[in-house]
Design an enzyme around this catalytic site. Sequence first.
Site, PDB file in Angstrom:
ATOM      1  N   HIS A   8       0.850  -1.197   0.000  1.00 19.45           N
ATOM      2  CA  HIS A   8       0.000   0.000   0.000  1.00 19.45           C
ATOM      3  C   HIS A   8       0.881   1.241   0.000  1.00 19.45           C
ATOM      4  O   HIS A   8       1.287   1.730   1.055  1.00 19.45           O
ATOM      5  CB  HIS A   8      -0.927   0.000   1.219  1.00 19.45           C
ATOM      6  CG  HIS A   8      -1.941   1.110   1.215  1.00 19.45           C
ATOM      7  ND1 HIS A   8      -3.300   0.893   1.076  1.00 19.45           N
ATOM      8  CD2 HIS A   8      -1.795   2.463   1.321  1.00 19.45           C
ATOM      9  CE1 HIS A   8      -3.941   2.054   1.116  1.00 19.45           C
ATOM     10  NE2 HIS A   8      -3.042   3.026   1.259  1.00 19.45           N
ATOM     11  N   HIS A  10       1.318   4.927  -2.581  1.00 22.80           N
ATOM     12  CA  HIS A  10       0.987   5.702  -3.770  1.00 22.80           C
ATOM     13  C   HIS A  10       2.292   6.218  -4.386  1.00 22.80           C
ATOM     14  O   HIS A  10       3.070   6.900  -3.719  1.00 22.80           O
ATOM     15  CB  HIS A  10       0.094   6.880  -3.397  1.00 22.80           C
ATOM     16  CG  HIS A  10      -1.185   6.457  -2.744  1.00 22.80           C
ATOM     17  ND1 HIS A  10      -2.349   6.259  -3.459  1.00 22.80           N
ATOM     18  CD2 HIS A  10      -1.484   6.167  -1.455  1.00 22.80           C
ATOM     19  CE1 HIS A  10      -3.309   5.874  -2.630  1.00 22.80           C
ATOM     20  NE2 HIS A  10      -2.812   5.804  -1.404  1.00 22.80           N
ATOM     21  N   HIS A 186      -9.654   1.529  -0.831  1.00 22.07           N
ATOM     22  CA  HIS A 186      -9.491   2.307   0.387  1.00 22.07           C
ATOM     23  C   HIS A 186     -10.834   2.398   1.112  1.00 22.07           C
ATOM     24  O   HIS A 186     -11.840   2.789   0.506  1.00 22.07           O
ATOM     25  CB  HIS A 186      -9.025   3.726   0.057  1.00 22.07           C
ATOM     26  CG  HIS A 186      -7.582   3.823  -0.353  1.00 22.07           C
ATOM     27  ND1 HIS A 186      -7.030   3.050  -1.335  1.00 22.07           N
ATOM     28  CD2 HIS A 186      -6.577   4.639   0.106  1.00 22.07           C
ATOM     29  CE1 HIS A 186      -5.753   3.377  -1.475  1.00 22.07           C
ATOM     30  NE2 HIS A 186      -5.451   4.320  -0.606  1.00 22.07           N
ATOM     31  N   GLU A 189     -10.863   4.595   6.766  1.00 21.56           N
ATOM     32  CA  GLU A 189      -9.785   5.498   7.177  1.00 21.56           C
ATOM     33  C   GLU A 189     -10.414   6.788   7.684  1.00 21.56           C
ATOM     34  O   GLU A 189     -10.515   7.028   8.888  1.00 21.56           O
ATOM     35  CB  GLU A 189      -8.826   5.755   6.016  1.00 21.56           C
ATOM     36  CG  GLU A 189      -7.673   6.685   6.364  1.00 21.56           C
ATOM     37  CD  GLU A 189      -6.878   7.132   5.133  1.00 21.56           C
ATOM     38  OE1 GLU A 189      -5.756   7.620   5.335  1.00 21.56           O
ATOM     39  OE2 GLU A 189      -7.381   7.019   3.995  1.00 21.56           O
ATOM     40  N   ASP A 267       2.101   4.079   2.834  1.00 20.86           N
ATOM     41  CA  ASP A 267       1.103   4.967   2.253  1.00 20.86           C
ATOM     42  C   ASP A 267       1.714   6.061   1.378  1.00 20.86           C
ATOM     43  O   ASP A 267       1.804   5.922   0.173  1.00 20.86           O
ATOM     44  CB  ASP A 267       0.227   5.559   3.366  1.00 20.86           C
ATOM     45  CG  ASP A 267      -1.137   6.020   2.885  1.00 20.86           C
ATOM     46  OD1 ASP A 267      -1.483   5.754   1.725  1.00 20.86           O
ATOM     47  OD2 ASP A 267      -1.872   6.629   3.675  1.00 20.86           O
ATOM     48  N   ASP A 268       2.094   7.179   1.967  1.00 14.37           N
ATOM     49  CA  ASP A 268       2.766   8.296   1.281  1.00 14.37           C
ATOM     50  C   ASP A 268       3.942   8.704   2.158  1.00 14.37           C
ATOM     51  O   ASP A 268       3.899   9.735   2.842  1.00 14.37           O
ATOM     52  CB  ASP A 268       1.807   9.480   1.094  1.00 14.37           C
ATOM     53  CG  ASP A 268       0.556   9.105   0.311  1.00 14.37           C
ATOM     54  OD1 ASP A 268       0.638   8.991  -0.914  1.00 14.37           O
ATOM     55  OD2 ASP A 268      -0.498   8.920   0.957  1.00 14.37           O
TER      56      ASP A 268
END
Length: 320
Positions: A8, A10, A186, A189, A267-268
């Site tokens: 996961h 991006h 997603h 969250e 994630d990021d």
Amino acid sequence: MVLKAEIHCHIEGAASPALVEEQARKYGVDISAIIRDGSYVWSDFTTFLRAYDVASMLFRCEEDYALLAETYLADLAGQGAIYSEVFISTDHAVNAGLTPHAYITGLAEGIRRAREKYGIEGRMIATGLRHEGPEAVERAARYIAANPHPLVTGFGMAGDERMHAPEDFARAFDIARDAGLGITVHAGELVGAESVRGALDHLRPSRIGHGVRAIEDAALVRRLADEGVVLEVCPGSNIALSVFPSYGDHPFPALRDAGVKVTLSSDDPPFFHTSLAAEYEIARTHFGLDDDALLAVTRTALEAAFVDEETRRELLARLG
């Protein structure tokens, strides 16, 4: 070092501030509003998305994306990762002036280079952007279904979870599933347990991106465990975005103890001041996982990975 796998992340959100500054110099763009003192600047989810979009617009050709993928995967390999799945967005490509084909070709070249140089395997998950609406997500699914690439092995949906109902996107996910793509989405969250339940009911994913707010519903937690749905958990991101106030409040241990399949991802990562290695250390320090438990998390990620079975066997064999 515990071997790791990430499912996961991006790809545009994985661009380090240093790389984005390099791209800004290349294209003569002022990015002082989003990077200061070598770090991304944002204050809430909306300003995070704005900073993300500004940074992503600095990758404008195939070689830019090859550089981005290779740079990130090289960094991951240095952290002990043997596998990576990155979310890609053909909408971002179009906004940056690329064709979807050029975008995917560039990323695939970066993945190839990283495999040859660092031994890390990589795949891509095409995504639609939820806040762009059902038609946009269906368009993304149709493109990937009609233009298959051996390294694009999954389909998902990212973006603002607060917009639209899961059932609005059922057609897009049916298109992707019929094309043989692995399915993730997603949910759970920014929105609570009902978001996860809606995704399961209408989109039928094998994995949920985040999914942590399922903890709000004991019956849903049992369902996740019983159905073997894998959660792509990103604790550092959850704390950075105030999904939970502290690691002590994070439900990763409770979900794991309830038999839910949980993994660790970043994630990021530069936006949230984290990394895959940091996520594994969070699990060690705050959630009490030892080396064996952390390796089991990696195994869960590889078992859930959107890869062919031969590649999966090879990756699992590297765990010993």
